[in-house]
Design a protein around this motif. Structure first.
Motif, PDB file in Angstrom:
ATOM      1  N   UNK A  10       0.997  -1.214  -0.161  1.00 15.85           N
ATOM      2  CA  UNK A  10       0.137   0.003   0.115  1.00 15.85           C
ATOM      3  C   UNK A  10       1.060   1.124   0.020  1.00 15.85           C
ATOM      4  N   UNK A  11       2.062   1.421   0.858  1.00 15.41           N
ATOM      5  CA  UNK A  11       3.082   2.318   0.834  1.00 15.41           C
ATOM      6  C   UNK A  11       3.671   2.351  -0.513  1.00 15.41           C
ATOM      7  N   UNK A  12       4.034   1.663  -1.026  1.00 17.18           N
ATOM      8  CA  UNK A  12       4.887   1.463  -2.206  1.00 17.18           C
ATOM      9  C   UNK A  12       3.948   2.019  -3.409  1.00 17.18           C
ATOM     10  N   UNK A  13       2.622   1.592  -3.409  1.00 12.32           N
ATOM     11  CA  UNK A  13       1.677   2.109  -4.504  1.00 12.32           C
ATOM     12  C   UNK A  13       1.369   3.720  -4.168  1.00 12.32           C
ATOM     13  N   UNK A  14       1.166   4.017  -2.851  1.00  6.58           N
ATOM     14  CA  UNK A  14       0.966   5.587  -3.017  1.00  6.58           C
ATOM     15  C   UNK A  14       2.366   6.248  -3.331  1.00  6.58           C
ATOM     16  N   UNK A  15       3.286   5.671  -2.887  1.00  5.41           N
ATOM     17  CA  UNK A  15       4.470   6.585  -3.553  1.00  5.41           C
ATOM     18  C   UNK A  15       4.887   6.467  -4.893  1.00  5.41           C
ATOM     19  N   UNK A  16       4.556   5.475  -5.552  1.00  4.68           N
ATOM     20  CA  UNK A  16       4.635   5.226  -6.876  1.00  4.68           C
ATOM     21  C   UNK A  16       3.524   6.409  -7.781  1.00  4.68           C
ATOM     22  N   UNK A  17       2.205   6.410  -7.095  1.00  5.67           N
ATOM     23  CA  UNK A  17       1.321   7.265  -7.787  1.00  5.67           C
ATOM     24  C   UNK A  17       1.888   8.933  -7.576  1.00  5.67           C
ATOM     25  N   UNK A  18       2.361   8.963  -6.363  1.00  3.29           N
ATOM     26  CA  UNK A  18       2.980  10.367  -6.204  1.00  3.29           C
ATOM     27  C   UNK A  18       3.889  10.812  -7.191  1.00  3.29           C
ATOM     28  N   UNK A  19       4.844   9.521  -7.588  1.00  2.00           N
ATOM     29  CA  UNK A  19       5.992  10.151  -8.563  1.00  2.00           C
ATOM     30  C   UNK A  19       5.232  10.305  -9.771  1.00  2.00           C
ATOM     31  N   UNK A  20       4.374   9.610 -10.241  1.00  2.00           N
ATOM     32  CA  UNK A  20       3.775   9.734 -11.608  1.00  2.00           C
ATOM     33  C   UNK A  20       3.130  11.069 -11.764  1.00  2.00           C
ATOM     34  N   UNK A  21       2.531  11.593 -10.687  1.00  2.00           N
ATOM     35  CA  UNK A  21       1.887  12.936 -10.622  1.00  2.00           C
ATOM     36  C   UNK A  21       2.958  14.035 -10.837  1.00  2.00           C
ATOM     37  N   UNK A  22       4.083  13.763 -10.591  1.00  2.00           N
ATOM     38  CA  UNK A  22       4.995  14.903 -10.717  1.00  2.00           C
ATOM     39  C   UNK A  22       5.181  15.320 -11.892  1.00  2.00           C
TER      40      UNK A  22
END
Length: 110
Positions: free
Chosen positions: A98-110
Motif C-alpha cells: 500500500x505504501x509503495x503504491x502510494x509512493x509510486x502514484x505520487x511519483x507519477x503525478x510529478x
C-alpha cells in the motif's frame, strides 16, 4: 491485487559485466513485471523453488523483492530452498505494498 499499470517493484540498478548491464537496461520493465508476478504467487500462498518458479531467474527476482523491502521466508532440506510468505510476512508485505503504491502514484503525478 494491485494496480497492474504501476511498476511497483524496482529491479536492481547495476550489473558487474557490461553485457549484463545492457540486458538489464533493456529489460527493466519486464523484470519488474516478473517481480510482481512472483509477489502475487507468494501472496496466494504458493511455495516456490527454482523447480516450480513462475518466472525466470527466480533467485534474482527474490533478491529484487527483498531490496524493495518485501519479507520472504524460506525452508531448506539441506540441498534445496523453498521460498514462501509466512502469515506475518503476508501482513507486513500487504501494508508495505500500500505504501509503495502510494509512493509510486505520487511519483507519477510529478
Amino acid at each position: 491485487m494491485f494496480n497492474q499499470q504501476l511498476d511497483i517493484f524496482q529491479v536492481h540498478r547495476r550489473e558487474t559485466k557490461s553485457e549484463c548491464e545492457e540486458y538489464l537496461k533493456a529489460n527493466k520493465k519486464r523484470l519488474s513485471k516478473n517481480c510482481q508476478a512472483l509477489f502475487e504467487a507468494f501472496m496466494r500462498g504458493d511455495r516456490i523453488s527454482t523447480f516450480n518458479s513462475p518466472v525466470g531467474d527466480f533467485r534474482r527476482r527474490c533478491c529484487d523483492l527483498k531490496e524493495n523491502g518485501i519479507r520472504i521466508s524460506f525452508e531448506s532440506n539441506g540441498r534445496f530452498k523453498t521460498w514462501y510468505f509466512s502469515d506475518s510476512d503476508r501482513m507486513f508485505n500487504r501494508e508495505l505494498l500500500i505504501k509503495l503504491q502510494a509512493q509510486k502514484s505520487l511519483e507519477l503525478k510529478k
